[in-house]
Design a protein around this motif. Structure first.
Motif, PDB file in Angstrom:
ATOM      1  N   SER A   9       1.016  -1.421   0.229  1.00  0.00           N
ATOM      2  CA  SER A   9       0.418   0.016  -0.006  1.00  0.00           C
ATOM      3  C   SER A   9       1.105   1.616  -0.261  1.00  0.00           C
ATOM      4  CB  SER A   9      -1.158  -0.347   1.623  1.00  0.00           C
ATOM      5  OG  SER A   9      -0.299   1.068   2.369  1.00  0.00           O
ATOM      6  N   CYS A  34       3.741   5.512  -3.544  1.00  0.00           N
ATOM      7  CA  CYS A  34       2.149   4.343  -3.870  1.00  0.00           C
ATOM      8  C   CYS A  34       1.275   3.682  -5.136  1.00  0.00           C
ATOM      9  CB  CYS A  34       0.945   5.283  -3.413  1.00  0.00           C
ATOM     10  SG  CYS A  34       0.714   6.022  -1.888  1.00  0.00           S
ATOM     11  N   ASP A  66       0.177  -6.876  -0.845  1.00  0.00           N
ATOM     12  CA  ASP A  66      -0.316  -6.248  -0.443  1.00  0.00           C
ATOM     13  C   ASP A  66      -1.017  -6.291   0.704  1.00  0.00           C
ATOM     14  OD1 ASP A  66      -2.730  -5.776  -2.192  1.00  0.00           O
ATOM     15  OD2 ASP A  66      -4.074  -7.408  -1.269  1.00  0.00           O
ATOM     16  N   GLY A  67      -1.619  -5.046   0.886  1.00  0.00           N
ATOM     17  CA  GLY A  67      -2.458  -3.548   2.227  1.00  0.00           C
ATOM     18  C   GLY A  67      -1.268  -4.207   3.015  1.00  0.00           C
ATOM     19  N   LYS A  68       0.604  -3.723   2.636  1.00  0.00           N
ATOM     20  CA  LYS A  68       1.119  -3.525   4.347  1.00  0.00           C
ATOM     21  C   LYS A  68       2.446  -2.997   3.114  1.00  0.00           C
ATOM     22  CE  LYS A  68       1.444  -8.630   5.013  1.00  0.00           C
ATOM     23  NZ  LYS A  68      -0.303  -8.970   4.508  1.00  0.00           N
ATOM     24  N   THR A 385       0.564  -2.792   8.598  1.00  0.00           N
ATOM     25  CA  THR A 385      -0.117  -2.128   8.401  1.00  0.00           C
ATOM     26  C   THR A 385      -0.341  -1.052   7.387  1.00  0.00           C
ATOM     27  OG1 THR A 385      -0.926  -0.239   9.225  1.00  0.00           O
ATOM     28  CG2 THR A 385       1.441  -0.447   8.832  1.00  0.00           C
ATOM     29  N   LYS A 386      -1.143  -0.617   6.660  1.00  0.00           N
ATOM     30  CA  LYS A 386      -1.906   0.632   5.795  1.00  0.00           C
ATOM     31  C   LYS A 386      -1.009   1.376   5.391  1.00  0.00           C
ATOM     32  CE  LYS A 386      -5.762  -1.483   3.364  1.00  0.00           C
ATOM     33  NZ  LYS A 386      -5.955  -3.021   4.446  1.00  0.00           N
ATOM     34  N   ASP A 387      -0.947   2.555   7.126  1.00  0.00           N
ATOM     35  CA  ASP A 387      -0.455   3.741   6.732  1.00  0.00           C
ATOM     36  C   ASP A 387       1.408   3.918   7.153  1.00  0.00           C
ATOM     37  OD1 ASP A 387      -1.359   6.673   5.875  1.00  0.00           O
ATOM     38  OD2 ASP A 387      -0.323   6.560   7.559  1.00  0.00           O
TER      39      ASP A 387
END
Ligand SMILES: [Zn+2]
Length: 418
Positions: A9, A34, A66-68, A385-387
């Motif tokens: 992410s 991103c 994905d999503g990390k 974590t995404k952020d």
């Protein structure tokens, strides 16, 4: 071997545009990328691939991110991890109102640990310290500095440096050895300061240099330890032996350590809790990294270093745990980042620069690590974590899911999927 880290992410590149450091205002520019995947080849960062063209890439291995978020492998640039024994007793005394310096003057403090180290064999020390290194790896740390400084005689300082060297061979992360013979005066030299300094200069430094047992020489410039003049002498000899220089200074008292460190072009000056106003600008104009250790202030319930003023004056600021048994029994680097944000007014972005590129610079390793830039080592931490804000927001929580060193996966948390 080509590997593709697919669809993270965010990639927190900490891009330095080739400068390999973050100074002043630039600390907050962590260059978040991103919609890109990351290509690594033969252990190095090869390219950033836009998601639109990722299907054209042929890779030997695909790592699903994905999503990390992908971060540069964290660099822990100031620790005293190689210790034996416990100082829980002194901790209890402190909580009953006895000051850290009083404990040191009464023969406790560092000397308690020195006795425990002297009474431990090489193998015992390797066994004690290994799990601590594993813990660093689990946090996404790919380079860690470890100091000696609990032997304080020839045999035991060399023993500690050999333990650190052995750990560097046992583990895949880089463990950088620092000689801290000038940590404090051992009991047997309490009334012979010159004798101990001569031992450091005439016996320890030449042997360490000849056997390549340390990259840096460090000292503690403080009223209860070494004077600025004494450090100056040791630094002159260490420089001549080919060692880089670091200094613990301005922790409790400002007694001239900054002058000595800057005059010898030290790689870093560490602590700075009582840094004087006049020194902010001088540090900021130098190439020396200010390594701040908020875990110590927290653990000793003591004032924090002026991180905000240093950054606003254009200094190169790094953060570290100072993990040790007496004044910072804290080995959690993300907790240190949260302390820096909450107690020293650093932004989340600044704390990230401070544990990556700037801490790499504090070890003179910023040319090949500390940021995700093409051609640098593929030393990476994959956080679940995404952020990136969650690193500091989740105080003390270990979000690291995967540690990659030189392009190889060396750690995956149990929750990891592959
Ligand atoms: Zn320290």
């Amino acid at each position: 071997m080509i590997k593709l880290l697919l669809h993270p992410s965010q990639i927190i590149t900490v891009d330095t545009k080739g400068k390999n450091e973050k100074r002043g205002k630039d600390l907050k520019n962590i260059a978040v990328l991103c919609d890109h995947s990351l290509l690594i080849e033969n252990g190095l960062i090869k390219d950033f691939i836009p998601d639109s063209s990722v299907n054209n890439i042929r890779a030997d291995k695909i790592i699903d991110t994905d999503g990390k978020i992908i971060l540069p492998g964290l660099v822990e640039c100031h620790t005293h991890t190689a210790f034996a024994g416990s100082r829980a007793d002194e901790f209890r005394q402190r909580l009953n109102g006895v000051h850290y310096e009083e404990i040191a003057r009464a023969g406790g403090g560092i000397n308690t640990t020195v006795t425990a180290v002297r009474n431990s064999t090489f193998d015992e020390l390797v066994n004690i310290v290994s799990p601590r290194v594993e813990d660093f790896v689990s946090q996404g740390i790919t380079t860690v500095e470890i100091k000696s400084g609990y032997g304080l005689d020839f045999d035991n300082e060399i023993k500690l440096l050999r333990v650190i060297k052995n750990l560097n061979e046992l583990f895949q992360i880089d463990i950088i050895p620092t000689f801290l013979g000038a940590h404090t005066f051992p009991k047997e030299f309490k009334n012979d300061r010159e004798g101990y300094i001569a031992l450091i200069i005439e016996k320890m430094l030449p042997y360490i240099s000849e056997n390549k047992l340390a990259k840096f020489c460090d000292g503690f410039c403080e009223e209860t330890a070494f004077s600025a003049t004494e450090i100056d002498k040791i630094f002159a000899a260490a420089s001549e032996s080919g060692l880089g220089l670091k200094l613990h200074t301005d922790q409790f008292n400002s007694i001239g350590g900054i002058d000595v460190a800057l005059s010898h072009n030290a790689v870093s000056i560490d602590h700075l809790e009582v840094l004087q106003e006049k020194d902010h600008k001088r540090i900021s104009e130098s190439d020396t990294v200010a390594v701040l250790l908020p875990g110590v202030s927290f653990f000793l319930n003591y004032q924090f270093a002026p991180a905000r003023k240093l950054i606003d004056n254009n200094a190169i600021v790094a953060l570290a745990t100072d993990f040790n048994p007496g004044s910072s029994h804290i080995s959690n680097l993300s907790f240190i980042m949260s302390l820096a944000a909450l107690k020293m007014g650093m932004t989340i972005e600044e704390t990230i620069s401070a544990v990556t590129i700037n801490s790499a610079k504090a070890l003179a390793l910023n040319q090949d690590r500390g940021s995700i830039e093409i051609g640098k080592k593929a030393d990476l931490a994959i956080f679940n974590t995404k952020d990136f804000s969650n690193i500091v927001y989740g105080v003390g929580k270990n979000l690291n899911q995967m540690t990659i060193k030189n392009g190889n996966i060396i750690y995956e948390s149990d929750g990891g999927k592959r």
